[in-house]
Every structure is written in C-alpha cells, then in structure tokens.
Design a protein around this motif. Structure first.
Motif, short mmCIF file in Angstrom:
data_model
loop_
_atom_site.label_atom_id
_atom_site.label_comp_id
_atom_site.label_asym_id
_atom_site.label_seq_id
_atom_site.Cartn_x
_atom_site.Cartn_y
_atom_site.Cartn_z
N GLY C 33 43.08 -85.54 -90.06
CA GLY C 33 42.74 -86.11 -91.13
C GLY C 33 41.16 -86.00 -91.04
N GLU C 34 40.69 -84.95 -90.45
CA GLU C 34 39.08 -84.76 -90.48
C GLU C 34 38.92 -83.92 -91.47
OE1 GLU C 34 35.83 -84.22 -87.11
OE2 GLU C 34 37.72 -83.30 -86.88
N PHE C 35 37.48 -84.32 -92.31
CA PHE C 35 36.97 -83.07 -93.19
C PHE C 35 35.68 -82.52 -92.66
CE2 PHE C 35 36.15 -82.97 -98.15
CZ PHE C 35 36.05 -81.78 -98.13
N VAL C 36 36.03 -81.27 -92.26
CA VAL C 36 35.26 -80.52 -91.62
C VAL C 36 34.60 -79.37 -92.33
CG1 VAL C 36 34.76 -78.82 -89.78
CG2 VAL C 36 36.25 -81.18 -89.33
N PHE C 37 33.33 -79.32 -92.36
CA PHE C 37 32.66 -78.04 -93.31
C PHE C 37 32.14 -77.14 -92.33
CE2 PHE C 37 31.87 -79.04 -97.65
CZ PHE C 37 32.43 -80.20 -97.99
N LEU C 38 32.50 -75.80 -92.68
CA LEU C 38 31.69 -74.74 -92.16
C LEU C 38 30.69 -74.29 -92.94
CD1 LEU C 38 34.99 -72.44 -91.09
CD2 LEU C 38 33.94 -74.07 -89.85
N LEU C 39 29.38 -74.37 -92.35
CA LEU C 39 28.23 -74.22 -93.35
C LEU C 39 27.31 -73.11 -92.61
CD1 LEU C 39 26.26 -75.26 -95.38
CD2 LEU C 39 25.27 -76.86 -93.55
N GLY C 40 26.93 -72.18 -93.60
CA GLY C 40 26.02 -71.20 -93.06
C GLY C 40 25.90 -70.38 -94.10
N PRO C 41 24.65 -69.38 -93.99
CA PRO C 41 24.33 -68.42 -94.96
C PRO C 41 25.52 -67.32 -95.02
CG PRO C 41 23.16 -67.96 -92.71
CD PRO C 41 24.07 -69.08 -92.67
N SER C 42 25.32 -66.63 -96.13
CA SER C 42 26.31 -65.59 -96.38
C SER C 42 26.34 -64.53 -95.21
CB SER C 42 26.17 -64.74 -97.62
OG SER C 42 25.21 -64.45 -97.68
N ALA C 205 30.94 -84.04 -95.90
CA ALA C 205 31.66 -83.86 -94.62
C ALA C 205 31.98 -85.24 -93.56
CB ALA C 205 31.13 -82.80 -93.97
N ASP C 206 32.94 -85.12 -92.72
CA ASP C 206 32.96 -85.88 -91.55
C ASP C 206 32.03 -85.24 -90.54
OD1 ASP C 206 34.53 -87.74 -92.88
OD2 ASP C 206 36.41 -86.55 -92.14
N ARG C 207 32.22 -83.85 -90.60
CA ARG C 207 31.48 -83.43 -89.56
C ARG C 207 31.24 -81.91 -89.99
NH1 ARG C 207 33.73 -81.56 -83.99
NH2 ARG C 207 35.69 -81.74 -84.92
N VAL C 208 30.02 -81.70 -89.84
CA VAL C 208 29.48 -80.09 -90.21
C VAL C 208 29.41 -79.29 -89.04
CG1 VAL C 208 27.51 -78.95 -91.40
CG2 VAL C 208 28.13 -81.37 -92.06
N VAL C 209 30.07 -78.03 -89.17
CA VAL C 209 29.73 -77.15 -88.21
C VAL C 209 29.05 -75.94 -88.65
CG1 VAL C 209 31.06 -75.26 -87.06
CG2 VAL C 209 32.16 -77.29 -87.44
N VAL C 210 27.49 -75.73 -88.22
CA VAL C 210 26.68 -74.83 -88.73
C VAL C 210 26.77 -73.37 -88.04
CG1 VAL C 210 24.30 -74.34 -89.26
CG2 VAL C 210 24.97 -76.93 -89.19
N MET C 211 26.90 -72.54 -88.91
CA MET C 211 27.37 -71.30 -88.11
C MET C 211 26.22 -70.15 -88.56
SD MET C 211 31.37 -70.71 -88.63
CE MET C 211 31.31 -69.21 -87.70
N ASN C 212 25.87 -69.26 -87.79
CA ASN C 212 24.82 -68.22 -88.03
C ASN C 212 25.16 -67.02 -87.29
OD1 ASN C 212 22.81 -67.09 -89.00
ND2 ASN C 212 21.24 -67.57 -87.34
#
Lengths: 353, 591, 371
Positions: C33-42, C205-212
């Motif tokens: 049920g979570e709304f998770v974001f994968l966030l990061g530059p291209s 988001a519920d949770r943000v996953v920052v990627m690099n």
C-alpha cells in the motif's frame, strides 16, 4: 565449409547422382503399355508456330493427356537432355535433330520403342536397330532469307550461293545462327565442312565470319531479323523462309546453288526408371497419318508418303537441293566441330549460344 | 491486512502464459531457419561447384583460371564492370537532377513527373531493351528517320544510327532501368533535409552553389551512396537489357545464362555466378559501412523543407524533368506501338494479332496467367513472412544472438543477383539426396523443386531486403513500450500483434505487398533457371520470343505485363485510399 | 503474511550494460500500500530498477521478491503489476474505452462485465463521456489518465509509474499530482513511481528513494529527505542548498574558509562519538537551505552572523531571491542564496548593499568536504 569437405560433398553428390541414374531401369524393353490419361513432359526443337498447329491434333485425340512442352533450339534441348542424364525430366523427345538423338543414344539415354505404324516410315528415316531407338518425321534444310527491300535499298545483288556470301559488299549484312545452340546453325556448318574438305571449310567459315554481323541463338531468328529489316541476309532454314514470305514479309527464300545442309527431325522415348505409358501413346500419334499430314504442310520431305502437295515456295524437287550428308558422321563429330567453332567465333555470338 | 496476492494467483497466470513465451522463441527460431534455408544453405553448393570440375572433383581456382583464359569469356567481366560503372554514374547524376527538381523547386506537375519516372519499375528490363530496338535498331524509328517519314517531309535522310547493339544499347537500357531506383532513394533522402539549414544558409547570404555544396550534398550523402550501390548492383547483374540489345557485347549475366541454359555447363555457371557476386558483395559491404555512420538527419524539431517558387529554377526544373519523362514515355510507348504494328517496318497497319501467343514460344497466355498467380502468391506469402520476421526480430526480448543473426541474414539478399539465387536453388533443391561428408542425406526440400513454391520462395528472397527494411522502419516508429504494456496486461503478444501492430503498420504492409507483386511480375533473372515446363512465366516467355526472333510478340507480352502492373498499382491506390478512410480514422485529430 | 513482511523486496540487484554498471548492489523494501518514489537525475538507474521490477530487464545479479515469490526470472506477463510509461504507450488505433478494456478482454469475462469495469475506470479518472475518443483526440492529461485507467483496470497489486507526468505542461502536472496521489491512497495499491522532479516526489510520496550513479543514497519520508539530506548530493538534488567550505575548529565550531566567520554547528555533530570527518582540522562543507537564512535589519545579538554584500537580486514574483557574497578581506568570494520578503513589501535591496545575515545553528548541516 572447408574446401576439402566441399569437395567431398560434391564428389559424393555426383557419385550419388550417377548411381541413381544407373539404378533400377526395370521397364522391360519392348513393353508397349499405353495410356489414355496422364501428364508427360516433351522436349522439342520444333518451331513454335509448328507446335501450335500440331499439338492441338494430339489434344483432340487424347484430351486427358496433359503435354508439357519444353521448346528450345536444338543445341539447348540437346544440352539439357544430356545434362539431365542422371535424373531425366523429359518423357519424350519430339522433333529433335537426329544427330542430337544419336549422341543421346550413344550415352544410353533412349529406350528402344517401335511406335504403331513404324513400318510405314522410310528406312533411311529411322534407326536401323529393331526396335528402333529413334524414328524420324521430316527433314529440314538450310536456306537464306533475303530481305528484298533492304537489298534494293543497299543496291547489292541477290546472293545465290554459299560462295556469294563471302563478297565484300555483304559485310555486316549477314546473320547466322550459332551452331552450339541451333540445329540449323550446325547443319549449315556441317554442310560447308562436308561440301568443301574440312581445312577449306574452316577457311571459308573464317571469311564468312568477317562478313557476319552477329551469330544468333536460334535458327529461326536470322530469318525473322531479315523479315524485320534488322539484317539483310539471314542464314536460316527452308520452312522459316517460305513461311515468312507467305506471311507477306519482303523475304526471298534462296536455296544455295551448292546445295543445302539438311537434317532429320526425329522422336524418341527417354530412358527413365519408370516410363510413363502416355509417352508411348504420344510417340504413336507423332508418326500417325494425321500428324504426318500436318508435318507435310510445313516441309516438303517427310518420313512417310502423305500425298500432301509440296507447299508453295519450295524447289520443285526438294531432294535435289540436299547435299550428301552422313548423319552418323555429323553426330560423331558434332562435339569436336562445335568446340572448334566456339574457339574461333564465339566472341561474336549473341548472348546465350 | 488482507492477503490479496496469494501464490496461487501468480502461478495460475504463469501457466497461462508460459506457452506463449515458448511460442515466440520458437517463431524466432523458425525465422532464422527459413532465412538459412532460403539464403545461406543454397550458396554452399554454389561455391563448392565453382571449385570443382564437371565430375565433382575439387580443382581449386582452376575454373576461375579457365574463365579468365577463355578470351570470349574474360572480356565479359571487364565489360560488365565498365557498363555498370558508366550506367551508375549517369543514372545517379540524372536522378539527382530530377530529385532536386522534385524536392527543391516549386515546379508544376510534380505528381506527373514522379509517376512517369517510376514507369520503368513496372516493366521487365527486357521490355526496355525491346523499346530501344524499335527506336534505335537497324529499322528503329530514330535510325530510319521515323521510317522514312522525315525524309519524305524534309526531302533529306534524317535517320540517326547510334549503333545500338553493344555497349551503347546496354548502357541506355540499364540507365532507364536504374533511373527510378536511384530516384526513389534520392527523393526520400531529399525530403529528409531540415529546412532550417536552408534558412540559415540563406540568412548568411550563401550563393546557390555554396548552398548546394554545403547543405544539399551533405544531407544527401548517404542517399547518394545508397543510390550508387543499388544502381551498380542492378546494372552489373541485369540480364534482360543485355540479352536484347547486347549484340556481340558479352557481359557476365548473359555469360551465366549462356553457360547454364545454352551449354548446361553448371560448373562454369557457378564460377561466373561467384564473379557476378563479388563486386556486388563488395559494394554492399561498402554501403553498409557508410550507412552505419549515418546520424539522424531529421530530429523531432526539424522543419520540413517547403520549396518557394523561384522562376528560373522552376523553369529549368520543368524542362529538365520534361526531357527525361519524355525519354521514358517514348521508350515505353514504343513498346506498346511495336506490339500493335502488323509487320514492322513494312506494314504499319495496326493489329492485335501479336497478342495471340499461340504461334510463338514461351507458353503464351498460360505463362501470363502463371505470372499473375506467382506474383499474387509472392505478394501474399511474402508480406506475411517478411512482416512477421521483421516483427519477431524487432520485438523478441532476449535471444539477442538469434535476433541479431536474423537481422544480418535479412540484409544479405540485396546483394544477391537473381541469377545467382536461381542457380544456387537448382544445386540446393534439385538433388534427391545431399551428400555431406560421404553420407547421403535425403533432401527434405526436394519436393519443392519444379513447383510454384520454389518460384515464390526465390522471388521472396530476391526482393526480401527492401521489404524487410520497409517493415522494420515502420515497426521502429511504434512506441517501444506497446509490448511491455500488453505484457503487464497479460495479453499474449500475438493478440497485440494482430490488434495493434498490424493496424498501425497497415500502410507499410500494403506497400510491401505491392512491391512484391510488381517485382515478381517483371523479374526474369530469379526464375529463368527454376521454372518447370508446366509452369512457364511471362518474363521468360519474352526471352524465348526474343530468342526466336518474335520481337513483336515479345513487345506484346511486355505491354501486357506493364499494363497489368500499372493497372494493379492504380487499383491499389484507389483501394488503399478507401481502406485508409475506414481503418485509419484514428489518425485524424478531430473527434 | 504479516504486516511486517514487505510486499516487495529488492535484494542486491546489480545491472551491467556491457561494462558500465547501471545498478550497483541495490536493495530496497516496499510495504504493501505504500507510495514509493525513485528519485534521481537522469542516468541514475531509477528507470532500470523499475524495469527490473516489471521484468522488462533482467538483472545481472540479485533478486526481486514480490508477495513472497521470487519473480526475478519471470517474464512480465507472469508478474502482477500495472504500468504507465512516460509516453503512455496508448494504442493509437483503439478508443479510450478499448484501451482500458484491453487487459480485460483477454480474460474471457462477459462483455457486460468488461463494459461495466471500463465505465467504472473512466469515472475513476474523471473521463466519463470520452470513451469513444481516440488517443490523438485527447489532451496530454487525458491520455495520461486513460493510461492510468488501463493499468488499474486489471486490479494489479503493484502499480509502476515511469515518469508519467513529465510530458505534461506545468499546470496540468501540478493538478494531476494531487489526483494521482489521492487515487493511490483511495485504492491502496502499492505504487512505485520514477521521477526526476523532486517537487513531485516531495508532494506525493510516502517514501522517497534518492538514487545516484546506480546506487541508493537515501531512503526516507519526504520530510526526512528534505530536512536531513544524508549527503551533499541529496541536499543539492532535493531543493536548493547553500554550501560553505570550511575547517572544523575545536568545540562546536566550524570556521568558514572565506570571510573567516566562525559558525557554531548543531550539537548532534559533536556529541558522543563524532564522525572522523568532524575531527578538528578536517575540511567540511557547512550547508543551509536558503529559506533558513535570516536577514538582520537591526541588532545582531546572536551567534552565527556573517557580513555579506548583495550581488544580485532576482525578482520571482511572490518573492525575491538574493545572491549574497561573503567577501572579506581578499578577493575570494562565496555565494549565499536566500529569499527576501514574501509578498514583496519591504524596501527593495540593491546590488552592492551590505547585509548581515544570521545562519541559525539548528538549520546548519555539516558534510565532509568533497574531494
């Protein structure tokens, strides 16, 4: 694939084909089984416009036998026949030069068969063995097709003999068939070599080559070219010349003074593992009185007396026009003469020879 | 929390779709297999034949040595190269001007000029030769000053003899034959230019010549290379024109024919085939190397070029195109005229008697209908196989090696001359057994030999690459995620193929169908060695008629083929317009 | 399954394209049920990760566990998810209704049931009445909603969204953010959305996953990620951040390299066992969000005051953005950005004016100096 394996593959391929060819030739010699229906493949060098007159006669009589015609010039049909030795495609050969059939027979490719009514065929028109390996139907001989309009336009005289053709005023105005592909071409070359002795004959051909515009693929094309004005003199054969003149083309049929080379057109049954009985039916018809009458409307000399009058345009006594021709010798030397000819003149040949 | 995703649910889905995956992988396997059987395997016996003597003994390069030592033959190789080179330069140059006028000027009548330029595509190359004979032959219209009409009117002979038979005739004929092919490529390349480059050039006050040199030519570079390759291959391998107007001037294509049909010398035929194949293969590789470097000339931001009226350029363009269009119309028109003249040149009464093919060779009306049937089958089977293969190669996930191999194989046929395909097929399909390493393996494809099927197969392979590229280009324009979406919706790929991919690619599919049909109608080289006596075809009938000297009948048959092809094309245009009105409604922006 | 068992587990996933790593040992757990974001530059690997979850790419190493089943080797058609792409990938030759029904028709459902479900979905995304339109006849936002309805029609347990809003213009995008987030909460479907737009991630988001660069650099609630970015990269990528290079001095003090100001840093950095990078003499970056910078108009009886000069004043409508420069005494200079005067009522500042600003201790973050 390495060269070595490819070599092996090929070798075994050929061996296999040869074995297949030698395998069961079970059909008992002398079998006379016939059929009223079926499908056969017929190799022929008859003229297309002749086939279109002859074949309907057969179709009327045997409507359930489908005949697939493979027509080409004599040399092509011969080469095809020989090339397919291991796996023959043809059931019947119809109207092919006897010299070609002699070559095929020598390679064991023909099945002896005496068609119905073979006794009515003149002895010199059929194989001397019994049953005969081949049976002739008619004779054709060389003739010049000369375009009278072009002749007048070019202001050159009408040629009347082989020797006339060497005259410088005909340079580039003559077309003849390539003997490798054309039976007509071969009988003309053969006639020259027999009329003169061989050395003189080649000398004559060398000079003729200087006057030649092009060597054509088929024996009828020189005449058709003359009829269309594309050439002035076409070395061709009697039927073509007479036919086109009758069609209203400005063609004069010239039968050379020295005489004409000639050749017999004949039929044979091809040796196959399984002989299609419809093939015998066809061969029977091909020397029937009906068929012979049809041939006689094309050619003055047929293998059987038909009572049909000599078609207009031919010499009154066509037999006199023929040179003394040894068919067996012509057959035996065919390969050697063709090779020699090719070496000397092939560069001038029209594509496909 | 409720357990909404029990294992059982995933498993059930799994069972339903596992077979579908296997199906797709099986199909791509089949694609590779049919390409191998159609293209690669038949070439093997061709090569081994060329290295063996007539009895099958390995002789290395001996056949090639013999070829080059036979004076009558050795000349042909040089002849072919020279003729093809001259034709290529002329055809590409002329087509460049024509394409320039079509894409860069605002001259009137572009639709007409485009259509006329395409006419030779609808004629067998033999027909072009026949047209030339009636124009420039000994009794041709031009040679005789319109059959003496000019002399009667002007009181002086006005004939012009260009000495057609030989190199002149071949080059003229191949030029007409290659021109539309080069034009198609150059027009496409020409319409891919970004108008902004011209605006920039104009703003910088570059001269017209400098613009041509810095904008037009660079943007056409890849098109030019392709046009050179296509024209060279066509002119080098075509046999129809050389057959009719070659006279004593031998070229490789007619040599193969001479050896195979004339002397049934298959070994020499195979040898010359490889000589025919070598330059086209080299040209093909060069073309691919160049094309690989091609950047996208048209980005989404490009602005299509709209030529503005410019009086001088438009007049020059109109004149230039009129000249070439007239030349094409005259040659094709002459074929029709020759077909209805009673006895050329002595009796010019018009008649339809030459359309009665019963008295001439080749199989006549039956051959014509065989050709129509063959073309129909080629078109239908061809489009299914080609589009299906292109789809599988483009869309199959994984199995990279198989899809890569299939793509590579699909590029090969464009470099294979029809005569080579025909000869290779004889060697491959005719034997009842293949002999591999001393073992006799029954040939499972032997049953195809001498059937309609092998003619259709030869035609499909002969014209495969262009069709395949058309299909691939259309597929690449689709959103790459369609299949991913469908998979997430658990819709099997074949359903999406049928409901989405095929409707979206319908224009390309119809174009491929048409391309196969027209080419199968007029081709002679791919089928001349393969047709069985029970299945004679019209284009070969033309060869036979020409061989026998029945040129008028050959002209009549040519006219019939041209009429049919053009007629079918027109019908197609009408039908396609109707069809697109019904099925392409979604393309319209307004509801 | 207990509530503590994550619905989706990504275990040590790596993905190599030829030699370059698109993903390098990535692990993540997503609750039901979570709304998770994968966030990061291209190019950070977020889309690759999404495609691996969908089965559209195969990982080089690692596992994907969905609902306790290892689905790593399963093709997409055997997984349970719905997906919306940036391009929407709507079938252009099918109407909106046909697009939505596409996944339903394959299930041998009665026609009426399919119709009903399509109607329901259209209503859900507010497109009732548009069923007969072809995609080309719909606006970008409408197309996006059809794509969403199509993905949701088959009731997937997992919804994957690959930059679904980025092709829309700003206004529509802002509205759809709210709509999509509300829809997700209403349906309770576990959702993973890829975006490069930090604002999108923060609002939805519920949770943000920052990627690099193929790695996960921080996972947390939007607030955590914004207020306590774990690295300068996150700090800089999510929102705006000022960085002032300096050296740790003794005690709770860092000395800013330029201008020589001494800044007191929060106690958490020096309490207990401070990280090695906080040892006195270490080079550090002191960071502060622009909105935390206070302008002092009179009296500066506080710590952490620095003197600056106005370098640039950017008018942004609702407020001004000031670019300040610390420049004392030599030519070296440092930029500091802050906001001035929401509402635009105060007297305007001009370039060259001198300004003292306060950097509140609690708003400062300290990072090791980047090499």
């Amino acid at each position: 694939m390495s060269f070595r394996t490819s070599h092996l593959i090929l070798l075994s391929l050929i061996v296999g084909l040869l074995l297949a060819g030698c395998a069961p030739t079970a059909s008992p010699s002398g079998s006379t089984e016939k059929a009223t229906a079926g499908e056969i493949t017929v190799y022929t060098a008859l003229e297309d416009d002749q086939i279109s007159k002859y074949l309907p006669l057969f179709n009327q009589k045997h409507p359930n036998i489908k005949v697939n015609i493979v027509r080409d010039s004599t040399g092509i049909v011969t080469a095809k026949l020989l090339a397919e030795k291991a796996n023959p495609q043809a059931d019947v050969v119809w109207g092919l030069a006897a010299t070609s059939l002699l070559v095929a027979d020598k390679q064991g490719m023909l099945t002896p068969y005496a068609p119905e009514g073979v006794d009515k065929i003149r002895a010199d028109f059929k194989d001397s063995q019994n049953p005969p390996h081949w049976v002739g139907i008619d004779t054709w001989f060389s003739a010049f097709c000369v375009n009278t309009k072009e002749l007048a336009a070019k202001k050159v005289p009408m040629p009347t003999s082989w020797d006339d053709l060497l005259k410088p005023e005909y340079k580039g105005l003559i077309v003849m068939p390539n003997p490798n592909s054309s039976g007509t071409g071969y009988l003309s070359v053969s006639a020259i070599l027999q009329l003169k002795d061989e050395a003189e004959g080649w000398k004559y051909l060398d000079k003729l080559n200087d006057n030649m515009a092009v060597y054509t693929h088929s024996g009828s094309k020189p005449c058709k070219m003359a009829g269309a004005g594309e050439t002035v003199i076409g070395i061709s054969f009697d039927y073509r010349a007479v036919q086109q003149k009758a069609d209203g083309q400005p063609i004069e049929a010239v039968f050379p003074k020295e005489g004409s080379g000639w050749e017999t057109e004949a039929n044979a049954l091809v040796k196959k593992a399984k002989i299609n009985p419809a093939a015998r039916t066809f061969l029977d018809w091909a020397i029937s009185a009906d068929a012979m009458k049809a041939y006689a409307k094309s050619y003055p000399i047929t293998a059987m007396d038909t009572g049909v009058a000599i078609p207009t345009g031919y010499p009154a006594d066509p037999l006199k026009q023929l040179i003394k021709n040894d068919l067996v010798k012509a057959a035996a030397e065919r390969e050697r003469i063709l090779q020699e000819w090719m070496k000397r003149y092939d560069a001038k040949s029209e594509p496909k020879s | 929390m409720t357990i909404a995703y029990p294992l059982a649910r995933l498993r059930r889905i799994g069972r339903a779709t596992a077979s579908e995956e296997r199906l797709q992988q099986g199909l791509i396997g089949l694609t590779v297999l049919w390409l191998l059987i159609g293209i690669v395997l038949p070439l093997a016996p061709l090569v081994s034949r060329s290295l063996s003597d007539a009895d099958g003994r390995f002789v290395g390069a001996a056949n090639f040595v013999r070829y080059f030592r036979t004076p009558g033959l050795a000349w042909s190789f040089g002849n072919s190269l020279v003729v093809a080179a001259i034709t290529t330069v002329l055809a590409v140059t002329l087509a460049f001007g024509y394409a320039y006028a079509l894409t860069r000027t605002a001259m009137p009548g572009k639709g007409f000029f485009r259509a006329v330029a395409m006419l030779p595509l609808y004629a067998p190359s033999l027909a072009i030769g026949i047209g030339l004979v009636y124009l420039f032959g000994k009794k041709g219209l031009v040679t005789t000053g319109f059959l003496g009409l000019g002399e009667r009117l002007l009181g002086t002979p006005v004939g012009w003899d260009i000495h057609l038979y030989g190199a002149v005739g071949i080059i003229l004929g191949e030029l007409l034959y290659c021109f539309p092919q080069a034009l198609v490529i150059l027009v496409v390349a020409g319409s891919l230019t970004d108008a902004r480059l011209y605006e920039a050039s104009h703003a910088l006050r570059a001269s017209a010549l400098r613009t041509l040199w810095t904008v037009t030519l660079p943007s056409l570079r890849y098109g030019l290379v392709s046009a050179f390759f296509v024209c060279f291959t066509l002119a080098f391998t075509d046999f129809g024109v050389a057959k009719v107007v070659g006279g004593n001037f031998n070229v490789l294509a007619t040599d193969i024919y001479k050896q195979v049909v004339g002397q049934q010398n298959f070994t020499m035929g195979a040898t010359i085939s490889l000589l025919l194949l070598t330059p086209t293969a080299i040209a093909f590789i060069l073309d691919r190397l160049v094309q690989r470097k091609q950047p996208a000339t048209l980005t989404t931001r490009s602005v299509p070029f709209q030529p503005k009226p410019a009086r001088r350029a438009d007049v020059v363009g109109t004149l230039y195109c009129s000249l070439i269009a007239a030349a094409i119309l005259i040659v094709i028109g002459t074929v029709f005229y020759a077909a209805v003249v009673n006895v050329w040149p002595y009796n010019l009464r018009l008649t339809l008697r030459h359309f009665d093919f019963r008295a001439v060779g080749g199989g006549g009306a039956v051959a014509f209908w065989n050709t129509v049937r063959m073309s129909l089958y080629t078109a239908i089977v061809g489009v299914i196989v080609t589009f299906g293969s292109a789809y599988l190669i483009d869309k199959t996930r994984g199995l990279r090696s198989l899809t890569g191999a299939s793509y590579f194989l699909s590029m090969i046929p464009v470099a294979l001359p029809g005569l080579v395909i025909g000869l290779a097929y004889i060697f491959f399909f005719n034997p009842r057994h293949w002999h591999v390493g001393g073992l006799a393996v029954p040939n499972p494809f032997n049953f195809l030999y001498g059937t309609m099927a092998i003619l259709v197969l030869a035609n499909i392979i002969h014209f495969y690459t262009v069709s395949f590229m058309t299909a691939t280009t259309a597929l690449k324009q689709l959103d790459a995620e369609f299949e991913a979406v469908a998979a997430s919706l658990r819709v099997p790929f074949y359903r999406t193929f049928w409901r989405v991919t095929v409707p979206l690619c319908l224009p390309a599919i119809l174009e491929i169908t048409m391309y196969y049909f027209i080419n199968a109608m007029v081709t002679v080289s791919a089928v001349i060695f393969l047709y069985p006596p029970s299945l004679r075809v019209a284009s070969v009938a033309i060869v036979n008629m020409d061989d026998a000297g029945d040129t008028a009948a050959a002209a009549a048959m040519s006219a019939l083929l041209i009429l049919t092809s053009v007629g079918v094309r027109l019908l197609y245009e009408v039908a396609a317009r109707q069809l697109s009105r019904r099925t392409q409604r979604w393309r319209m922006r307004d509801a | 399954m207990t509530a503590t068992t994550p619905y989706l587990q990504i275990r040590n996933i790596s993905k190599y394209f030829s030699k370059t790593a698109a993903l390098d040992d990535v692990s993540l757990e997503v609750r039901e049920g979570e709304f998770v974001f994968l966030l990061g530059p291209s190019g950070c690997g977020k889309t690759t990760l999404l495609r691996i979850i969908a089965g559209l790419e195969e990982p080089t190493a690692g596992q994907v566990i969905q609902a306790r089943v290892d689905v790593t080797k399963l093709p997409p058609s055997r997984r349970d998810f719905g997906i919306v792409f940036q391009s929407y990938a709507l079938f252009p030759n099918l109407t909106a209704a046909q697009n939505i029904a596409y996944g339903l028709e394959n299930r041998r459902l009665p026609r009426a049931q399919v119709q009903a479900r399509v109607g329901e979905m259209l209503q859900l995304v507010g497109l009732t009445g548009y069923e007969a339109r072809y995609p080309a006849q719909l606006s970008g936002g409408q197309q996006q909603r059809v794509a969403l309805a199509r993905a949701l029609a088959i009731s997937p347990s997992l919804l994957l969204l690959d930059e679904p809003l980025s092709a829309l213009d700003a206004r529509v995008r802002a509205r759809l953010r709210l709509e999509v987030a509300a829809l997700q909460r209403r349906l309770g479907v576990t959702t993973i959305m890829v975006t490069h737009d930090q604002e999108e991630a923060l609002t939805m988001a519920d949770r943000v996953v920052v990627m690099n660069r193929g790695r996960i650099v921080q996972v947390g609630s939007p607030r955590e990620v914004y207020r306590a970015p774990s690295t300068p990269f996150v700090a800089d990528f999510v929102g705006l951040m000022n960085f002032l290079p300096g050296v740790m001095a003794a005690g709770r003090v860092a000395q800013v390299r330029c201008g020589g100001a001494l800044l007191q840093v929060p106690a958490e950095y020096v309490r207990g066992h401070p990280a090695p990078f906080l040892a006195p003499g270490s080079e550090v970056m002191v960071a502060i969000r622009p909105e935390d910078v206070r302008i002092l108009h009179n009296g500066f009886d506080v710590t952490n005051v620095v003197d600056t000069k106005v370098h640039e004043v950017e008018f942004l409508g609702a407020f001004h953005r000031l670019h300040l420069r610390l420049s004392q005494p030599t030519g070296c200079s440092l930029d500091l950005t802050t906001y001035l005067d929401p509402g635009g009522q105060a007297k305007p500042l001009h370039k060259g004016e001198e300004l003292s600003v306060h950097l509140p201790v609690h708003a400062l973050r300290v990072y090791p100096a980047q090499s």
